[in-house]
Design a protein around this motif. Structure first.
Motif, PDB file in Angstrom:
ATOM      1  N   LEU A 109      72.313  74.630 109.202  1.00  8.96           N
ATOM      2  CA  LEU A 109      71.259  73.777 109.760  1.00  8.96           C
ATOM      3  C   LEU A 109      71.335  73.905 111.278  1.00  8.96           C
ATOM      4  O   LEU A 109      72.365  73.608 111.884  1.00  8.96           O
ATOM      5  N   SER A 153      67.981  76.309 107.813  1.00 12.63           N
ATOM      6  CA  SER A 153      66.950  75.306 108.073  1.00 12.63           C
ATOM      7  C   SER A 153      67.103  74.852 109.526  1.00 12.63           C
ATOM      8  O   SER A 153      68.071  75.225 110.191  1.00 12.63           O
ATOM      9  N   ALA A 154      66.162  74.085 110.022  1.00  9.80           N
ATOM     10  CA  ALA A 154      66.223  73.680 111.427  1.00  9.80           C
ATOM     11  C   ALA A 154      65.470  72.384 111.643  1.00  9.80           C
ATOM     12  O   ALA A 154      64.521  72.074 110.920  1.00  9.80           O
ATOM     13  N   ILE A 155      65.879  71.653 112.658  1.00  8.30           N
ATOM     14  CA  ILE A 155      65.196  70.398 112.995  1.00  8.30           C
ATOM     15  C   ILE A 155      65.272  70.175 114.506  1.00  8.30           C
ATOM     16  O   ILE A 155      66.271  70.499 115.132  1.00  8.30           O
ATOM     17  N   PRO A 157      65.094  66.963 116.477  1.00  8.92           N
ATOM     18  CA  PRO A 157      65.014  65.531 116.156  1.00  8.92           C
ATOM     19  C   PRO A 157      64.364  64.670 117.235  1.00  8.92           C
ATOM     20  O   PRO A 157      64.160  63.476 117.000  1.00  8.92           O
ATOM     21  N   ILE A 165      65.522  56.432 117.696  1.00  5.78           N
ATOM     22  CA  ILE A 165      66.653  56.720 116.795  1.00  5.78           C
ATOM     23  C   ILE A 165      67.546  57.761 117.463  1.00  5.78           C
ATOM     24  O   ILE A 165      67.050  58.756 117.998  1.00  5.78           O
ATOM     25  N   GLU A 169      72.027  60.267 114.519  1.00  6.62           N
ATOM     26  CA  GLU A 169      71.679  59.559 113.278  1.00  6.62           C
ATOM     27  C   GLU A 169      70.722  60.393 112.439  1.00  6.62           C
ATOM     28  O   GLU A 169      70.850  60.482 111.219  1.00  6.62           O
ATOM     29  N   ILE A 170      69.730  60.986 113.116  1.00  2.81           N
ATOM     30  CA  ILE A 170      68.742  61.798 112.392  1.00  2.81           C
ATOM     31  C   ILE A 170      69.425  62.999 111.755  1.00  2.81           C
ATOM     32  O   ILE A 170      69.213  63.309 110.580  1.00  2.81           O
ATOM     33  N   GLN A 172      72.578  63.378 110.997  1.00  2.00           N
ATOM     34  CA  GLN A 172      73.446  62.944 109.895  1.00  2.00           C
ATOM     35  C   GLN A 172      72.645  62.690 108.621  1.00  2.00           C
ATOM     36  O   GLN A 172      73.026  63.125 107.536  1.00  2.00           O
ATOM     37  N   SER A 173      71.524  61.988 108.749  1.00  2.00           N
ATOM     38  CA  SER A 173      70.702  61.693 107.559  1.00  2.00           C
ATOM     39  C   SER A 173      70.296  62.986 106.873  1.00  2.00           C
ATOM     40  O   SER A 173      70.366  63.105 105.647  1.00  2.00           O
ATOM     41  N   ILE A 174      69.831  63.926 107.680  1.00  2.00           N
ATOM     42  CA  ILE A 174      69.309  65.160 107.094  1.00  2.00           C
ATOM     43  C   ILE A 174      70.441  65.991 106.503  1.00  2.00           C
ATOM     44  O   ILE A 174      70.298  66.589 105.430  1.00  2.00           O
ATOM     45  N   GLU A 176      73.188  64.866 105.243  1.00  2.00           N
ATOM     46  CA  GLU A 176      73.603  64.257 103.977  1.00  2.00           C
ATOM     47  C   GLU A 176      72.670  64.665 102.835  1.00  2.00           C
ATOM     48  O   GLU A 176      73.087  64.827 101.696  1.00  2.00           O
ATOM     49  N   LYS A 177      71.407  64.805 103.155  1.00  2.00           N
ATOM     50  CA  LYS A 177      70.407  65.148 102.138  1.00  2.00           C
ATOM     51  C   LYS A 177      70.424  66.638 101.802  1.00  2.00           C
ATOM     52  O   LYS A 177      70.317  67.017 100.638  1.00  2.00           O
ATOM     53  N   THR A 178      70.526  67.488 102.835  1.00  2.00           N
ATOM     54  CA  THR A 178      70.329  68.922 102.582  1.00  2.00           C
ATOM     55  C   THR A 178      71.639  69.690 102.460  1.00  2.00           C
ATOM     56  O   THR A 178      71.635  70.860 102.121  1.00  2.00           O
ATOM     57  N   ARG A 219      77.255  58.273 117.692  1.00  3.30           N
ATOM     58  CA  ARG A 219      78.437  58.834 117.097  1.00  3.30           C
ATOM     59  C   ARG A 219      78.643  60.328 117.265  1.00  3.30           C
ATOM     60  O   ARG A 219      79.743  60.810 117.092  1.00  3.30           O
TER      61      ARG A 219
END
Lengths: 333, 333, 333, 333
Positions: A109, A153-155, A157, A165, A169-170, A172-174, A176-178, A219
């Motif tokens: 990622l 993949s890439a983001i 944020p 946000i 945090e963003i 980490q959320s992603i 955890e999902k991907t 964090r």
């Protein structure tokens, strides 16, 4: 860009700058720090391994691997040099990923930190825009993906001011999902030195540790938190006005030569006080007037575009075996 | 932006900076220079009239009228303040045009100098893009133009590096063809001082005098050459790194107070040598390393957009009687 | 972009479309028109020479040379194909310039027509931005220009709505001042056909003839007016909604096959009336509702950028002998 | 933008278009569908409530509330009209949020769907960029937030092609982490009709249901999935070429009047076959040639910017009690 205005000190985001400061000019080995320097065709590669806590203390950086490319002439717009940097950056990234024990097919990622609309802070989003993204093919038609490609993949944020946000945090959320197996985050940095701006690329496996300035909610994007390796790619794109002044006073000392008495005559105590104290003085001078601006070269649009292209090209070649220096242009916009 | 790298000196593009340097801090009247300062709501208006050659010599600026708006808080992004600046700028422009004897219906050609693709140099083209242009209606259907509008045309001629043609040559060609009665040229300037960047607007009737650095082919956009009044609107958007350093050393002197001995102890000869000599030293220190970069604040995208909007709004209100502070938004993009 | 809303007819900006309409599908030779078609690697090259008035009448285009590249797959974003198109375009431009009798060292002024801020109309300015401009070196230090370069200047004159001055007036003024020996103007066109949008490049030596819609003040960029050859490079980037409808009805006829009775049954008179009458009907249907919009593909940003890059790269190689397909990347941004 | 190329049918993204198609022109009440139409100052407001499954079947839309603003003249660039639309949009949003039972202080996450770099698809990211974001203040210094503001965060998740991750996966991850009480997603839509492009704003409480075309992994941003209300704001910014043709044929029927025999004579079977069959024919005609392009008006840059500004301004006023029509300009960039 992570500018921690409250907590600014001589601390720098670049390991080679920390190393120079630790060495105070003398290039003796530092215990606990492995160092390897190579130079080719106007590109200087420094590989630092801060191996233990003693080394970390000495050099003022957390333990980890650091690779820095310095290309003093990168701002001159020579496209041949840019191609070479891109090639070497790809090679160093491949080695780096192997060295830190990430498998060649690990899912990646890529995180483009920063703000689209602030040019010197747009490096991360610009890199992301030019990457070769494949995760959707692996998800939707895994049988049909050609060999030689890995799942990427890439983001981008965004930044706290426009999203509300924390980027971390963003991410980490992603994550955890991907469930990526490696995160590579790209960020624009502040430099201690004008000459490093847009001429230096640092790769480190220490992740992103945002300043603690605005509370412990922030964090970071690190292996400790996410449980997977986090590589940070940083490029200095700005510096503080106070940095320029302090840096120049240091250069003035060198310029005036070795005769301490002469230097003292010309620069007074500015010659003898510590860099830390001098910076303190400069900041006192500049800050009450709201002067401690963060600045960037006026050609910032072009510089950022060029470096984003180098990094995206290099990452495409480093991450996909099927992408080579010869065909990379076809993959990178 | 007219940056004459070969011929740089303490010369500044801002008349108020020249005036300060001439006055060396003391605000005594200068013979041959009329001066009028007004302050309202965080906006400081200085009107200088350099009336004769003696005044020009003294202040180091050519004869002419200069109006400067200083708005120290303009970079803070307060849209209420921006509206007030726009309103005052419109009023000052109207007065200025009247004062230099231009008729209320004079045909105006607005020239947006600078480079679209270099953000700190894009002020001129951005202003032009937001002007209310009417010449085509006067040309094609003069009977149907409502009262309250004058004939306004505009051009963004580009820069020498991307056109191969001096901006002033382009403007001269077009002026010869379209016969305006007044030229208003907008340009981004270099400042002597970080605090002036993107907080200052200067209006002057002296036209644009490009540096003589690259030969006598460059002629400028002036009344002498074109036979019509040429108003220059300038906003400092960049400064040299050496300027920042020199400026800070000057501020350091003030910061250290009136005790010369103490200042001498801390700053050595840097305290006593002339500003010119000190700048020379700073430039020597910075230049060999390719350090004398031109820099701009990192928020340059937003700052330039805001000031371009202020100037375009102000010009639309100043040039067309039918456009008033209350309806100007409908005319300005 | 020259969209003459008042005077719209089946007239098209592309010679090959005129040729097709003249031929009504049958590819018999037209007297007075030389024609040469070549196809390689997905690129179709049509060279038309409209030699006399009879040919011009027949084909509905003014006398002159026309070269058209058709690349149906250009919108697919294949960078290998883009490189080939760029190479062939460069070769055709070189031949074209030679053929119309312009000397290899003739001074060239490139004109990028259109509007920066309207994406489908930004082709001209985008090409100009990426050209290798040399006139300033020839002017300032003619002895030091390396062999293999010619004198090239460029201007993006803007559009009437934002300057108040006809583009052709601006170009004429500048041409009178700088005395080029060849003008090359780049413009975005309207097409009769959706499939031609962003897949076709036309080169012609007939200059730019703007519509006569808004009075005889508009004069064009032509050899007759300027006394020097004027090459126009045009790319269709938009079409009218009515064009799409009319075009589809024509395609429906072909789709329904050769059985006239069946076509009549399905399409009624739409099958039998002339294309001109049918378009008139379609426009009647669409216009009262304000429907005759000009449209462009939704991927317009990318398409325009790609074609601008192809044309700029090709022009750099065609105009400077020292620039070759192998090194052109270093010269084109 | 969610364009499901494989599965395209007469299905439209706009409830009012479904309603029209269901009504076949006759505006009789549909059982299970409440309808309320209001018109003021060139703005038509239609409020539909699809109350039960029967209504949903009849109208071809899922149960829920739909409010549509139609502003036929919005593309004319009248800034007075834009302000009125913004004001009415704000009022409708406030009512809508209240009506669906969301508390006035509910934490909101705004999602800007679409792609920054594709102008007609950039509406969502552009709106997000101009919102007043407050979550960071509530997180970091909750005691110091002035009354009249609620907690708003925002994200522009990018598109599958550039991230490799479904937008809905990204939104779900972030929603799970940040726990908003309401999601508002902004998206560009495809329209059945040229005249609706950039003149229509739809608000619905049914969330975003992406097409099922690429597998059941795509889940949508809906109350069913996320457990909180999801409002979708949609603006048609593109349409298919086939839509334009089919739409025009329908308009041709109206244009030709009530005499069926005459219509039949002119249009043949195109007059009598169902809209669905006719569209099928048009698509057959266009598609084999790669013709069924998605198009957008050539002025797309300006249109998108204007509508993004209207929506951002309206949302800022609707979401924060302290932001009113009079002071909203100060909050919206």
């Amino acid at each position: 860009m992570d500018l921690d205005l409250q907590n600014y000190s001589v601390r720098t985001d670049l390991a080679i700058e920390s190393r120079e400061m630790a060495g105070r000019g003398q290039q003796q080995p530092i215990p606990g720090v492995q160092e390897d320097v190579e130079e080719q065709d106007g590109i200087r590669i420094t590989r630092l391994n801060v191996m233990d806590e003693a080394g970390a203390q000495q050099i003022g950086r957390v333990q980890g691997n650091y690779v820095t490319l310095e290309i003093p002439k990168l701002r001159e717009g020579d496209s041949g040099l840019q191609d070479r940097v891109s090639y070497i950056f790809a090679k160093e990234m491949e080695d780096f990923i192997r060295k830190i024990g990430v498998s060649p097919n690990a899912k990646v990622l890529v995180v483009g930190l920063g703000n689209w609309n602030v040019t010197p802070d747009s490096l991360g989003p610009l890199v992301v825009e030019n990457l070769m993204i494949t995760r959707q093919y692996f998800e939707l038609m895994p049988d049909q993906v050609n060999p030689g490609y890995r799942e990427v993949s890439a983001i981008a944020p965004g930044v706290l001011g426009t999203t509300g946000i924390e980027s971390s945090e963003i991410v980490q959320s992603i994550a955890e999902k991907t469930r990526p197996e490696l995160i590579i985050a790209i960020d624009a940095l502040a430099s201690r030195s004008l000459e490093r701006i847009n001429t230096t690329i640092q790769v480190a496996d220490i992740g992103i540790h945002p300043g603690s300035g605005i509370g412990n909610k922030r964090r970071g994007i690190t292996k400790e938190i996410l449980g997977i390796p986090c590589i940070a790619i940083g490029v200095p794109t700005v510096c503080y006005a106070s940095t320029i002044v302090n840096d120049s006073l240091e250069m003035m000392k060198s310029h005036l030569g070795k005769d301490t008495a002469q230097r003292e005559a010309i620069m007074g105590m500015l010659n003898s006080i510590s860099e830390q104290e001098r910076l303190q003085l400069v900041k006192e001078v500049l800050q009450p007037l709201g002067h401690d601006l963060i600045v960037t070269p006026k050609e910032v649009d072009k510089f950022i575009e060029d470096i984003a292209n180098i990094i995206a090209t290099g990452l495409n070649a480093a991450l996909h075996e099927a992408v080579t220096p010869d065909n990379v242009a076809a993959y990178t916009h």
